[in-house]
Every structure is written in structure tokens, then in C-alpha cells.
Scaffold this motif. Sequence first.
Motif, PDB file in Angstrom:
ATOM      1  N   ILE A 110       0.856  -1.354   0.026  1.00  0.00           N
ATOM      2  CA  ILE A 110       0.089  -0.144   0.072  1.00  0.00           C
ATOM      3  C   ILE A 110       0.727   1.240  -0.163  1.00  0.00           C
ATOM      4  O   ILE A 110       0.498   2.173  -0.647  1.00  0.00           O
ATOM      5  CB  ILE A 110      -1.037  -0.116   1.301  1.00  0.00           C
ATOM      6  N   THR A 120      -8.251   2.308  -8.555  1.00  0.00           N
ATOM      7  CA  THR A 120      -9.284   1.828  -7.587  1.00  0.00           C
ATOM      8  C   THR A 120      -8.905   0.408  -7.018  1.00  0.00           C
ATOM      9  O   THR A 120      -8.477  -0.419  -7.832  1.00  0.00           O
ATOM     10  CB  THR A 120     -10.524   1.772  -8.578  1.00  0.00           C
ATOM     11  N   VAL A 121      -8.963   0.299  -5.922  1.00  0.00           N
ATOM     12  CA  VAL A 121      -8.467  -0.750  -5.173  1.00  0.00           C
ATOM     13  C   VAL A 121      -9.733  -1.566  -4.646  1.00  0.00           C
ATOM     14  O   VAL A 121     -10.506  -1.003  -3.778  1.00  0.00           O
ATOM     15  CB  VAL A 121      -7.450  -0.517  -4.392  1.00  0.00           C
ATOM     16  N   THR A 123     -10.757  -5.040  -2.064  1.00  0.00           N
ATOM     17  CA  THR A 123     -10.131  -5.439  -1.007  1.00  0.00           C
ATOM     18  C   THR A 123     -11.096  -6.230  -0.096  1.00  0.00           C
ATOM     19  O   THR A 123     -12.200  -5.712   0.061  1.00  0.00           O
ATOM     20  CB  THR A 123      -9.230  -4.645  -0.300  1.00  0.00           C
ATOM     21  N   HIS A 128      -6.642  -3.259   5.258  1.00  0.00           N
ATOM     22  CA  HIS A 128      -5.993  -2.704   3.867  1.00  0.00           C
ATOM     23  C   HIS A 128      -6.943  -1.518   3.406  1.00  0.00           C
ATOM     24  O   HIS A 128      -6.216  -0.601   2.865  1.00  0.00           O
ATOM     25  CB  HIS A 128      -6.281  -3.780   2.728  1.00  0.00           C
ATOM     26  N   ALA A 129      -8.251  -1.509   3.630  1.00  0.00           N
ATOM     27  CA  ALA A 129      -9.113  -0.734   3.296  1.00  0.00           C
ATOM     28  C   ALA A 129      -8.685   0.661   4.189  1.00  0.00           C
ATOM     29  O   ALA A 129      -8.704   1.878   3.509  1.00  0.00           O
ATOM     30  CB  ALA A 129     -10.503  -0.940   3.517  1.00  0.00           C
ATOM     31  N   LEU A 132      -5.573   2.256   2.919  1.00  0.00           N
ATOM     32  CA  LEU A 132      -5.694   2.850   1.462  1.00  0.00           C
ATOM     33  C   LEU A 132      -6.483   4.249   1.589  1.00  0.00           C
ATOM     34  O   LEU A 132      -5.994   5.097   0.709  1.00  0.00           O
ATOM     35  CB  LEU A 132      -6.422   1.877   0.564  1.00  0.00           C
ATOM     36  N   THR A 139     -11.068   3.219  -2.807  1.00  0.00           N
ATOM     37  CA  THR A 139     -11.135   1.863  -2.238  1.00  0.00           C
ATOM     38  C   THR A 139     -12.559   1.164  -2.065  1.00  0.00           C
ATOM     39  O   THR A 139     -13.503   2.138  -1.623  1.00  0.00           O
ATOM     40  CB  THR A 139     -10.598   1.890  -0.705  1.00  0.00           C
TER      41      THR A 139
END
Length: 253
Positions: A110, A120-121, A123, A128-129, A132, A139
Motif C-alpha cells: 500500500i 481503484t482498489v 479488497t 487494507h481498506a 488505502l 477503495t
Amino acid sequence: MKVLAEERQQLIIQLLKENSVVKLQEICEQTDCSESSARRDLQLLEERGLLVRVHGGAKVKHSLQRELDMSGKAAKNVTEKEIIAKAAAALVANDDVIYLDAGTTTLAMIPYLKGKEQLTVVTNGVLHASRLADQRIKTILIGGELKATTKAIIGVKAVKELQELRFNKAFLGTNGIHQKYGFTTPDPNEAAIKKVALEQSEATYVLADPSKFDAVSFVKIARLAEATIITSSLKTQVSTRYRRQTTIQEEAK
């Protein structure tokens, strides 16, 4: 100098901790014992459940269902994970839609995603979110059941959501990489998420440090040929064997 049987067995366990595999010849050379003595040591250690004998030596006995929590995983092979994460992040382009699996190596990616434009991710990792979002990266956190140990979102709802999405690239973690059994993980629910993410992606990368090679867990995720492996420096012998079945991107330490 001759070494007592108990000392030999302790040395064998230490060699396995360092390399995951130990050869009969190596035991004999380091302890000045006969092959029959080394074989007897391996048999006794196998009977105690401490290793698995293979042709010409022995390998670590892996638990098929054991899995560390996030803090336990984060403390292991830190340098290798950073090297792998940086290399993986370098593959992400502007305007990409990517999937990040809820693993510690993908988490390490990250910081290296900063500066990617229109990224755009998606997850299933709660940690992680959060990270991000801290970096102002668009996200999407999929919904479902939260797994306490790995902070991963799993379950039927999560699978259904992923089946509606498409990715340029997916970055996955794994607990085991094996020539016969492919990519594996202890939890069937997490395996189901990983499988769908792989299926929905144009390209899939499995991020794994060298300790994951020749290891097997409970549930198969995919065949080796279905993803590119990003890892740090492998032993030549290991690299050669696995390159017959898949693409490997090795990063020097």
C-alpha cells in the motif's frame, strides 16, 4: 568429531528450521556419522511428528490447517515481504482497477501505491481498506463475514460481490506453493475468495516469500500455471523446478 544421537537430532531440527529441507548427505557431513545413523535419526524424528522423510533426506512437517493471525504473520520474513511488495506495486499502472487480498505482503504494497493516478482498489482486508483510505486511494471493501484472526472479509456474500467485478490485476497471498498441489491455504472460505478474485482478473500475481515453496495447506486455490509468482531470491534448484510450471519474478535482497 563424532556427535551424539541427541545432538544430531537437534542439529537436524535446526537445519529444517533454516531451510525447510535437509539432505542425508548434509547430516552425515556435519555430524561425521554414517548414513544408517542419519536415517535412524530421521525415522525417530518422524515418529515424534517433527518432520516428514523424503527421498534422500527430510522436510518440515507442515500443519494443513494451522494459520497465524495478522500480527504473527507480520512479524515473519519482514525484509522479504517489503522487497516483494515493492516489486508488486511497480506493476500497478495509472487507471488500473486492482484486487488486494487480505494478506500481510499485500498490506505492505500500500505505501508503494501512493502517486498512482485514477487507481481503484477492491479488497477483502479491513486493515487494507483503512490504510488505502488514509492515502486517499479510491477503495471498495467487499461485504460479508469478518474473520477475526486475519481481519479478512469472507463468506457467500463476499464471493457474490466479487463475481460481479472485474480487475486488471489481482494480488494474492498464499500459505503454500507446491509443484503437485499448486497454491494452497488453510481456510476454505478464504480459498473461495482468492479463487474468484483470480477468475475475475486479467492477470494474477501471488506474493510469497521463499518459505512458502514446497509447503502445502488444506485447500487448493489454483494451479501454479494460473498466476505469476513474485518472490525474493530463491535457491537455484528451487527456482529451476518451479519455473517448469509457472512464471516467477525473483527480486534480489
